[in-house]
Write a protein that holds these residues in place. Structure first.
Motif, PDB file in Angstrom:
ATOM      1  N   ARG A 292      -8.310  -3.777   0.278  1.00  0.00           N
ATOM      2  CA  ARG A 292      -7.974  -5.101  -0.285  1.00  0.00           C
ATOM      3  C   ARG A 292      -6.786  -5.724   0.433  1.00  0.00           C
ATOM      4  O   ARG A 292      -6.734  -6.935   0.635  1.00  0.00           O
ATOM      5  CB  ARG A 292      -7.699  -4.988  -1.795  1.00  0.00           C
ATOM      6  CG  ARG A 292      -8.980  -4.722  -2.572  1.00  0.00           C
ATOM      7  CD  ARG A 292      -8.813  -4.891  -4.062  1.00  0.00           C
ATOM      8  NE  ARG A 292     -10.037  -4.466  -4.735  1.00  0.00           N
ATOM      9  CZ  ARG A 292     -10.082  -3.928  -5.936  1.00  0.00           C
ATOM     10  NH1 ARG A 292      -8.963  -3.753  -6.635  1.00  0.00           N
ATOM     11  NH2 ARG A 292     -11.225  -3.574  -6.467  1.00  0.00           N
TER      12      ARG A 292
ATOM     13  N   LYS B 293      -1.778  -6.947  -9.460  1.00  0.00           N
ATOM     14  CA  LYS B 293      -0.822  -7.436 -10.469  1.00  0.00           C
ATOM     15  C   LYS B 293      -1.033  -8.920 -10.783  1.00  0.00           C
ATOM     16  O   LYS B 293      -1.099  -9.307 -11.937  1.00  0.00           O
ATOM     17  CB  LYS B 293       0.628  -7.235  -9.999  1.00  0.00           C
ATOM     18  CG  LYS B 293       1.030  -5.786  -9.839  1.00  0.00           C
ATOM     19  CD  LYS B 293       2.447  -5.647  -9.323  1.00  0.00           C
ATOM     20  CE  LYS B 293       2.640  -6.241  -7.935  1.00  0.00           C
ATOM     21  NZ  LYS B 293       1.881  -5.560  -6.856  1.00  0.00           N
ATOM     22  N   SER B 294      -1.116  -9.733  -9.721  1.00  0.00           N
ATOM     23  CA  SER B 294      -1.271 -11.183  -9.947  1.00  0.00           C
ATOM     24  C   SER B 294      -2.588 -11.479 -10.655  1.00  0.00           C
ATOM     25  O   SER B 294      -2.640 -12.351 -11.534  1.00  0.00           O
ATOM     26  CB  SER B 294      -1.251 -11.942  -8.616  1.00  0.00           C
ATOM     27  OG  SER B 294      -0.090 -11.635  -7.916  1.00  0.00           O
ATOM     28  N   THR B 295      -3.619 -10.758 -10.262  1.00  0.00           N
ATOM     29  CA  THR B 295      -4.927 -10.955 -10.904  1.00  0.00           C
ATOM     30  C   THR B 295      -4.819 -10.657 -12.401  1.00  0.00           C
ATOM     31  O   THR B 295      -5.333 -11.406 -13.238  1.00  0.00           O
ATOM     32  CB  THR B 295      -5.973 -10.025 -10.237  1.00  0.00           C
ATOM     33  OG1 THR B 295      -5.935 -10.246  -8.825  1.00  0.00           O
ATOM     34  CG2 THR B 295      -7.368 -10.277 -10.761  1.00  0.00           C
TER      35      THR B 295
ATOM     36  N   ILE C 290       1.520  -2.705  -3.786  1.00  0.00           N
ATOM     37  CA  ILE C 290       1.095  -3.906  -3.070  1.00  0.00           C
ATOM     38  C   ILE C 290      -0.438  -4.022  -3.123  1.00  0.00           C
ATOM     39  O   ILE C 290      -1.147  -3.024  -2.972  1.00  0.00           O
ATOM     40  CB  ILE C 290       1.616  -3.872  -1.603  1.00  0.00           C
ATOM     41  CG1 ILE C 290       1.305  -5.162  -0.866  1.00  0.00           C
ATOM     42  CG2 ILE C 290       1.076  -2.661  -0.824  1.00  0.00           C
ATOM     43  CD1 ILE C 290       2.041  -5.286   0.482  1.00  0.00           C
ATOM     44  N   ALA C 291      -0.891  -5.234  -3.426  1.00  0.00           N
ATOM     45  CA  ALA C 291      -2.337  -5.534  -3.500  1.00  0.00           C
ATOM     46  C   ALA C 291      -3.099  -4.690  -4.520  1.00  0.00           C
ATOM     47  O   ALA C 291      -4.301  -4.491  -4.401  1.00  0.00           O
ATOM     48  CB  ALA C 291      -3.004  -5.406  -2.123  1.00  0.00           C
ATOM     49  N   SER C 292      -2.388  -4.207  -5.550  1.00  0.00           N
ATOM     50  CA  SER C 292      -3.075  -3.421  -6.579  1.00  0.00           C
ATOM     51  C   SER C 292      -3.818  -4.333  -7.556  1.00  0.00           C
ATOM     52  O   SER C 292      -4.774  -3.900  -8.210  1.00  0.00           O
ATOM     53  CB  SER C 292      -2.080  -2.540  -7.341  1.00  0.00           C
ATOM     54  OG  SER C 292      -1.061  -3.329  -7.904  1.00  0.00           O
TER      55      SER C 292
ATOM     56  N   ARG D 221      -7.058  -9.230   2.256  1.00  0.00           N
ATOM     57  CA  ARG D 221      -6.280 -10.373   1.769  1.00  0.00           C
ATOM     58  C   ARG D 221      -5.299 -10.889   2.817  1.00  0.00           C
ATOM     59  O   ARG D 221      -5.155 -12.079   3.019  1.00  0.00           O
ATOM     60  CB  ARG D 221      -5.526 -10.009   0.487  1.00  0.00           C
ATOM     61  CG  ARG D 221      -4.864 -11.234  -0.154  1.00  0.00           C
ATOM     62  CD  ARG D 221      -3.865 -10.881  -1.219  1.00  0.00           C
ATOM     63  NE  ARG D 221      -2.772 -10.097  -0.662  1.00  0.00           N
ATOM     64  CZ  ARG D 221      -1.818  -9.524  -1.396  1.00  0.00           C
ATOM     65  NH1 ARG D 221      -1.865  -9.621  -2.713  1.00  0.00           N
ATOM     66  NH2 ARG D 221      -0.862  -8.838  -0.826  1.00  0.00           N
TER      67      ARG D 221
HETATM   68  P1  ATP Z   1       1.069  -8.159  -4.193  1.00  0.00           P
HETATM   69  O1  ATP Z   1       1.754  -6.904  -4.561  1.00  0.00           O
HETATM   70  O2  ATP Z   1       0.892  -8.234  -2.716  1.00  0.00           O
HETATM   71  O3  ATP Z   1       1.676  -9.382  -4.793  1.00  0.00           O
HETATM   72  P2  ATP Z   1      -0.932  -7.953  -6.275  1.00  0.00           P
HETATM   73  O4  ATP Z   1      -0.671  -6.597  -6.817  1.00  0.00           O
HETATM   74  O5  ATP Z   1      -0.443  -9.121  -7.067  1.00  0.00           O
HETATM   75  O6  ATP Z   1      -0.440  -8.056  -4.787  1.00  0.00           O
HETATM   76  P3  ATP Z   1      -3.508  -9.284  -6.187  1.00  0.00           P
HETATM   77  O7  ATP Z   1      -3.047 -10.361  -5.256  1.00  0.00           O
HETATM   78  O8  ATP Z   1      -3.758  -9.636  -7.613  1.00  0.00           O
HETATM   79  O9  ATP Z   1      -2.516  -8.034  -6.077  1.00  0.00           O
HETATM   80  O10 ATP Z   1      -4.820  -8.584  -5.630  1.00  0.00           O
HETATM   81  C1  ATP Z   1      -4.890  -8.149  -4.281  1.00  0.00           C
HETATM   82  C2  ATP Z   1      -6.195  -8.623  -3.650  1.00  0.00           C
HETATM   83  O11 ATP Z   1      -7.272  -7.910  -4.229  1.00  0.00           O
HETATM   84  C3  ATP Z   1      -6.487 -10.098  -3.872  1.00  0.00           C
HETATM   85  O12 ATP Z   1      -7.110 -10.599  -2.745  1.00  0.00           O
HETATM   86  C4  ATP Z   1      -7.426 -10.082  -5.077  1.00  0.00           C
HETATM   87  O13 ATP Z   1      -8.266 -11.199  -5.099  1.00  0.00           O
HETATM   88  C5  ATP Z   1      -8.200  -8.805  -4.840  1.00  0.00           C
HETATM   89  N1  ATP Z   1      -8.649  -8.148  -6.068  1.00  0.00           N
HETATM   90  C6  ATP Z   1      -7.916  -7.882  -7.169  1.00  0.00           C
HETATM   91  N2  ATP Z   1      -8.660  -7.225  -8.080  1.00  0.00           N
HETATM   92  C7  ATP Z   1      -9.889  -7.084  -7.544  1.00  0.00           C
HETATM   93  C8  ATP Z   1     -11.118  -6.471  -7.986  1.00  0.00           C
HETATM   94  N3  ATP Z   1     -11.207  -5.869  -9.158  1.00  0.00           N
HETATM   95  N4  ATP Z   1     -12.165  -6.511  -7.153  1.00  0.00           N
HETATM   96  C9  ATP Z   1     -12.079  -7.095  -5.938  1.00  0.00           C
HETATM   97  N5  ATP Z   1     -10.973  -7.667  -5.457  1.00  0.00           N
HETATM   98  C10 ATP Z   1      -9.882  -7.669  -6.244  1.00  0.00           C
END
Ligand code: ATP
Length: 204
Positions: A142, A14-16, A10-12, A146
């Protein structure tokens, strides 16, 4: 279809990562989105859930009542397993259909964005597994930022998931996302340069 499974806690990030790849010419199948689509009003998926768990799990507007369903499976392990198996079947079928559509458009590869890729053993169907890595501290920070969670809530959510160390043995590629967004992009550029040929549109 060459399948690249993308996962991470979670919040690693992935979406980014997926959004960057999409902007650079990849195609992706979003398992969370599919999971919502297969239980939309009027779907065979929602009908199957109603048959299994009763009429109360469908709200008056025809939508799945997640709270009602949650209350039923929360205390009943057997029902929870039944729910997961049912959903898994519908999700898998819908993902396969999406992959076929992409193939028909000429794509030879796709990113399979599946948060529970390892837990569901879905990784076995993948040609490659990419795992997004953040340290526990970065992840906590993060996630709190978020989602506006307290430290306790965020820690609890992280602790309830399979850890990075447990997932690592299943992955072919670790994407380290502890740095800045720019550092992530740099890593993705290198990774993508080595993989983009896999996605090339084929002559139909
Ligand atoms: P989930 O599992 O909850 O769907 P996720 O793995 O898709 O989350 P993201 O939503 O892409 O994760 O990223 C989590 C948060 O961290 C977001 O707010 C994103 O903007 C931020 N984030 C991602 N990568 C970085 C980075 N390298 N530096 C700073 N903030 C980041």
């Amino acid at each position: 279809m060459y399948k690249i499974g993308l996962t991470g806690g979670i919040a690693s990030g992935k979406s980014t990562v997926v959004n960057w790849l999409l902007r650079h010419g990849a195609v992706a199948i979003d398992a969370d989105l599919v999971a919502r689509e297969v239980v939309e009003p009027g779907t065979p998926g929602l009908a199957a859930l109603r048959d299994a768990f009763g009429d109360d799990i469908v709200a008056t507007d025809g939508m799945l009542d997640r709270a009602a369903l949650g209350a039923i499976v929360f205390t009943d392990e057997a029902k929870r397993k039944q729910l997961n198996a049912l959903l898994h079947g519908f999700i898998k079928e819908a993902i396969d259909a999406k992959a076929k559509q992409l193939e028909a458009q000429g794509y030879a590869a796709a990113i399979y964005d599946i948060p529970l890729l390892i837990e569901t053993e879905w990784y076995k169907d993948m040609d490659e597994v990419w795992l997004v890595y953040v340290s526990p501290e970065t992840q906590l920070h993060r996630l709190m930022e978020r989602n506006g969670y307290s430290e306790e809530e965020a820690s609890h959510r992280i602790a309830s998931q399979m850890s990075f160390d447990e997932k690592r043995p299943y992955s072919d590629q670790i994407i380290d996302n502890n740095g800045t967004p720019e550092e992530l992009e740099q890593k993705l550029r290198i990774l993508w340069n080595g993989k983009k040929h896999l996605f090339a549109l084929q002559a139909r």
